[in-house]
Enzyme design. Structure first.
Site, PDB file in Angstrom:
ATOM      1  N   LYS A 107       1.002  -1.399   0.035  1.00  0.00           N
ATOM      2  CA  LYS A 107       0.034  -0.310   0.378  1.00  0.00           C
ATOM      3  C   LYS A 107       0.908   1.227   0.239  1.00  0.00           C
ATOM      4  O   LYS A 107       2.167   1.615   0.435  1.00  0.00           O
ATOM      5  CB  LYS A 107      -1.020   0.241   1.283  1.00  0.00           C
ATOM      6  CG  LYS A 107      -2.525   0.652   1.521  1.00  0.00           C
ATOM      7  CD  LYS A 107      -3.081   0.338   0.299  1.00  0.00           C
ATOM      8  CE  LYS A 107      -4.334   0.942   0.159  1.00  0.00           C
ATOM      9  NZ  LYS A 107      -5.438  -0.035  -0.457  1.00  0.00           N
TER      10      LYS A 107
HETATM   11  N1  GLU Z   1      -7.279   0.197  -2.756  1.00  0.00           N
HETATM   12  C1  GLU Z   1      -8.082  -1.358  -3.460  1.00  0.00           C
HETATM   13  C2  GLU Z   1      -8.041  -2.366  -2.640  1.00  0.00           C
HETATM   14  O1  GLU Z   1      -7.458  -1.614  -1.447  1.00  0.00           O
HETATM   15  C3  GLU Z   1      -7.261  -2.029  -4.408  1.00  0.00           C
HETATM   16  C4  GLU Z   1      -6.213  -1.805  -4.689  1.00  0.00           C
HETATM   17  C5  GLU Z   1      -6.025  -2.432  -5.812  1.00  0.00           C
HETATM   18  O2  GLU Z   1      -6.962  -2.819  -7.623  1.00  0.00           O
HETATM   19  O3  GLU Z   1      -4.443  -3.317  -6.577  1.00  0.00           O
HETATM   20  O4  GLU Z   1      -8.033  -3.321  -2.652  1.00  0.00           O
END
Ligand code: GLU
Length: 417
Positions: A107
């Site tokens: 993240k």
């Molecule tokens: N930010 C989204 C999540 O928390 C999508 C992450 C992604 O598509 O890599 O799942």
């Protein structure tokens, strides 16, 4: 973040601890999963529109990549903390595992207030952030995506910056792109689509008819507003909605299109014709069948969990329920479809986007949605069955399933040197 209950990384680690004892996790894998594999902390000097230079703080946390390249969104928010990004990277690892896509978890986060920045300032911030982490991302290394207050435009800047540094176009380095740059059909509303598929499957388990059922949606960003659309399509009446400016209620139901239109025109759902304003905390305690928390972490805590009346909670947000609240909701027999499953639709279609990019293909929306439906229903059933087998909540079942898969991969890879 003041109370212990609200530190998301502590909550993520509590979940790991309880799952470890539940599934008798291999001690070596357990040890490795106690901290992220890599943490990048970057300082981002940005020339603001008025000419002065402001330094922003950014992070990219790569939690684990035993099952495949790191994967996860990038969040722009004034309240971003390193512990929050670490928690979100942990949850991404479990999320990709629970839907069985070949990714690890990561993240990113930048402490900034995107609502008070111009487009040009956001572009410079995004490009600088990308340049600072460029050596650690890439299609086989770590694939970023949108999250809170980042979108397909943000992904376009990442793609362009990364590709310029490489000297050639690398569309598969990031997902959640616009269609014109290799984005996937259906990615835009995939988080909500997956979340409502989960709510539908949960209702089936409870034999709750969806026609005429009621729901409340907390948060009206991408996930929340599309969740309202899909709930309405199933015949569910969305009686309440909220965003960071306040909450609204209508006994006869809020039309999802009108609500979104009002938010787009005025910046908030508050003031929608035919609705009354209610206290945002009250939204979570309404007498509805389905609750969709689609805002940030720590919405449902020990303080309000006892007042939740919903029969089903489908967690579109990451970490909306604290472990203390979980225990209360379990006692009250609320069926929670946990975040790592309920909001995995987004990363699932991110995966489908990446596969299309790597193969230089573009699938139709129906092809994408069909694969998403299959993945979500399979993951829902596997998590539900695991929870029944172990006689635990669905969250514990989903965590057991996903952490076991990650641990198996770790064991097979071994430790080198
Ligand atoms: N930010 C989204 C999540 O928390 C999508 C992450 C992604 O598509 O890599 O799942």
């Amino acid at each position: 973040m003041s109370s212990k209950e609200s530190n998301p990384y502590e909550n993520a680690m509590k979940q790991l601890e309880s799952t470890a004892s539940l599934i008798k996790l291999d001690p070596a894998a357990h040890e490795m999963l106690k901290s992220p594999k890599r943490i990048l902390s970057v300082s981002l000097p940005i020339k603001m529109d008025d000419g002065h230079v402001k330094n922003f703080q950014g992070y990219r946390v790569q939690f684990n990549d035993a099952r495949g390249p790191f994967k996860g969104g990038i969040r722009y928010h004034p309240n971003v903390t390193l512990d929050e990004v670490k928690a979100l990277a942990t949850w991404m690892t479990w999320k990709c595992s629970v839907v069985d896509i070949p990714y690890g978890g990561a993240k990113g986060g930048v402490i900034c207030d995107p609502k008070n920045m111009s487009t040009a300032e956001k572009e410079r911030l995004t490009r600088r952030y990308t340049a600072m982490i460029a050596d650690f991302i890439g299609p086989y290394r770590d694939v970023p995506a949108p999250d809170v207050y980042t979108d397909s435009q943000t992904m376009s800047w990442i793609l362009d910056t990364y590709s310029q540094l490489k000297g050639y176009q690398v569309p598969e380095c990031v997902t959640g792109k616009p269609i014109a740059l290799g984005g996937s059909e259906g990615r835009n509303n995939s988080t909500a689509r997956g979340c409502i598929i989960c709510a539908r499957e949960a209702a089936k388990q409870l034999r709750l008819p969806l026609k005429g059922a009621t729901a409340a949606v907390q948060g009206y960003g991408n996930a929340g507003s599309w969740s309202a659309v899909f709930l309405q399509e199933l015949g569910v009446k969305v009686v309440a909605a909220s965003d960071s400016s306040g909450a609204i209620y209508s006994k006869s139901g809020l039309d999802s299109a009108k609500t979104l239109n009002h938010k787009e025109q005025t910046g908030s759902v508050v003031g929608l014709e035919g609705s009354e304003q209610i206290e945002p905390e009250k939204l979570l305690e309404l007498d509805v069948d389905i609750l969709v928390p689609a805002a940030l972490e720590n919405s449902i805590t020990a303080h309000n969990a006892g007042n939740v009346k919903a029969k089903i909670i489908s967690e579109a947000a990451n970490g909306p329920t604290t472990p203390e609240a979980d225990a209360i909701l379990e006692k009250n027999k609320v069926l929670i479809v946990p975040d790592i499953l309920a909001n995995a639709g987004g990363v699932t279609v991110s995966y489908l986007e990446w596969v299309q990019n790597l193969n230089r293909e573009h699938w139709t929306e129906d092809q994408v949605n069909e694969r998403l439906e299959q993945k979500m229903v399979a993951a829902f059933n596997a998590s539900y069955e695991m929870s029944k087998k172990l006689n635990v909540t669905m969250r514990s079942g989903a965590l057991a399933l996903s952490i076991k898969r990650v641990a198996d991969a770790i064991q097979l890879l071994g430790i080198w040197p």
